[in-house]
Design a protein around this motif. Structure first.
Motif, PDB file in Angstrom:
ATOM      1  N   HIS A  56       0.848  -1.198   0.000  1.00  0.00           N
ATOM      2  CA  HIS A  56       0.000   0.000   0.000  1.00  0.00           C
ATOM      3  C   HIS A  56       0.880   1.244   0.000  1.00  0.00           C
ATOM      4  O   HIS A  56       2.106   1.137   0.032  1.00  0.00           O
ATOM      5  CB  HIS A  56      -0.990  -0.014   1.169  1.00  0.00           C
ATOM      6  N   HIS A  58       1.172   3.908   2.109  1.00  0.00           N
ATOM      7  CA  HIS A  58       1.696   4.610   3.288  1.00  0.00           C
ATOM      8  C   HIS A  58       3.218   4.733   3.171  1.00  0.00           C
ATOM      9  O   HIS A  58       3.895   3.817   2.690  1.00  0.00           O
ATOM     10  CB  HIS A  58       1.317   3.876   4.579  1.00  0.00           C
ATOM     11  N   ASP A  60       5.769   4.492   5.044  1.00  0.00           N
ATOM     12  CA  ASP A  60       6.692   3.489   5.596  1.00  0.00           C
ATOM     13  C   ASP A  60       6.820   2.256   4.692  1.00  0.00           C
ATOM     14  O   ASP A  60       7.646   1.379   4.943  1.00  0.00           O
ATOM     15  CB  ASP A  60       6.312   3.094   7.038  1.00  0.00           C
ATOM     16  N   HIS A  61       6.007   2.207   3.628  1.00  0.00           N
ATOM     17  CA  HIS A  61       6.084   1.088   2.675  1.00  0.00           C
ATOM     18  C   HIS A  61       6.517   1.541   1.277  1.00  0.00           C
ATOM     19  O   HIS A  61       7.020   0.742   0.495  1.00  0.00           O
ATOM     20  CB  HIS A  61       4.726   0.379   2.576  1.00  0.00           C
ATOM     21  N   HIS A 117      -7.282  -2.143   5.791  1.00  0.00           N
ATOM     22  CA  HIS A 117      -6.341  -1.145   6.312  1.00  0.00           C
ATOM     23  C   HIS A 117      -6.777   0.221   5.808  1.00  0.00           C
ATOM     24  O   HIS A 117      -7.431   0.311   4.761  1.00  0.00           O
ATOM     25  CB  HIS A 117      -4.925  -1.496   5.840  1.00  0.00           C
ATOM     26  N   ASP A 139       0.057  -4.588   8.209  1.00  0.00           N
ATOM     27  CA  ASP A 139      -0.856  -3.455   8.097  1.00  0.00           C
ATOM     28  C   ASP A 139      -2.266  -3.934   7.762  1.00  0.00           C
ATOM     29  O   ASP A 139      -2.778  -3.738   6.659  1.00  0.00           O
ATOM     30  CB  ASP A 139      -0.365  -2.436   7.049  1.00  0.00           C
TER      31      ASP A 139
HETATM   32 ZN   LIG Z   1      -0.083   1.268   6.640  1.00  0.00          ZN
END
Ligand SMILES: [Zn+2]
Ligand SMILES: [Zn+2]
Length: 267
Positions: A56, A58, A60-61, A117, A139
């Motif tokens: 996804h 976000h 942090d990914h 999520h 997540d």
């Molecule tokens: Zn996430």
């Protein structure tokens, strides 16, 4: 098949799945230069990558995905929702995936599945090749049946164990954030991860990496204690459980078939 955990948590996620010369960077949530060094440690460069796989959008990914993809012409495999958020200049680099379908990438089959999520079209993945099967689901607020079925019969499962409820609720997070983390579109608790593995019954994963542990609301000790207790109670105490590290490449897994294939080299 081989899998590395390079980094896992809200400060950035990055894994590598390799099989028979096909190398997929799964998540791209650490700085570009760090991912280069982590890949180097695995004997690879960006030009060796067959693709980037994102669960996804976000940060942090996905933090370095756009730059890495466009600089090295590496395709990104992700949902349309994720690809839309990345706003790639060259849309040909985006390979849209749909939950429930199977995609062939080099020597691997990639099977995305929808997870709950708070993001547009988040996915988990199952990877299959002639030498192994692995699945990743981080997540996610809970584990619906379309996700749970991919936990069965895999050699390696990477599953989120984000928080210990007591640490979360007595911790310093503001109320809204506590609600978000523990909500149905938030993150998975240690006990929820343990119950999801236990639900595999007689078809559990051979090995499990507990991933995306919160640095504030969890610890490897809490996660391992809770998950191992649930597995022992369910007669699955033999399943090998390890925890990923937030920023270091600490775990590497090699499938039994790949190990057998390597043996003649040393005979
Ligand atoms: Zn996430
Ligand atoms: Zn995350």
């Amino acid at each position: 098949m081989q899998v590395w955990s390079f980094a896992s948590g809200s400060d950035g996620n990055c894994y590598l799945v390799e099989s028979e010369g096909t190398s997929l960077l799964v998540e791209c949530g650490r700085p570009y230069s760090q991912i280069r060094d982590l890949l180097d440690g695995a004997g690879l460069s960006f030009d060796d990558l067959s693709g980037i796989v994102l669960t996804h959008a976000h940060g942090d990914h996905s933090r370095s995905a756009r730059y890495l993809s466009q600089t090295h012409r590496v395709p990104i495999y992700a949902s349309r929702g994720t690809l839309g958020a990345l706003a790639l200049e060259d849309i040909a680099l985006g390979k849209p995936l749909e939950s429930g379908k199977t995609y062939v990438v080099g020597q691997m089959d990639l099977r995305p599945f929808a997870v709950p999520h708070d993001c547009r079209e988040p996915l988990g993945f199952r990877f299959e090749s002639g030498s192994g099967r692995a699945a990743i689901a981080t997540d996610l607020g809970w584990v619906p049946s379309n996700v749970a079925k991919h936990f069965r019969d895999v050699d390696l499962l990477i599953v989120e164990a984000n928080y210990d409820p007591h640490l979360l609720h007595t911790g310093t997070y503001p109320y809204f954030l506590k609600q978000r983390v523990s909500g149905t579109y938030g993150h998975l608790s240690n006990a929820a991860a343990g119950e999801a593995i236990a639900a595999c019954r007689d078809r559990p994963p051979s090995a499990v990496w507990l991933a995306h542990l919160s640095e504030h609301n969890n610890s490897p000790k809490h996660a391992l204690q809770t998950v191992n207790r649930i597995l022992r109670r369910s007669g699955l105490g033999h399943v090998q459980i390890k925890t990923t590290h937030h920023r270091r490449s600490t775990l590497r897994w090699t499938s039994a078939v790949a190990r057998e294939r390597q043996l003649p080299l040393f005979a």
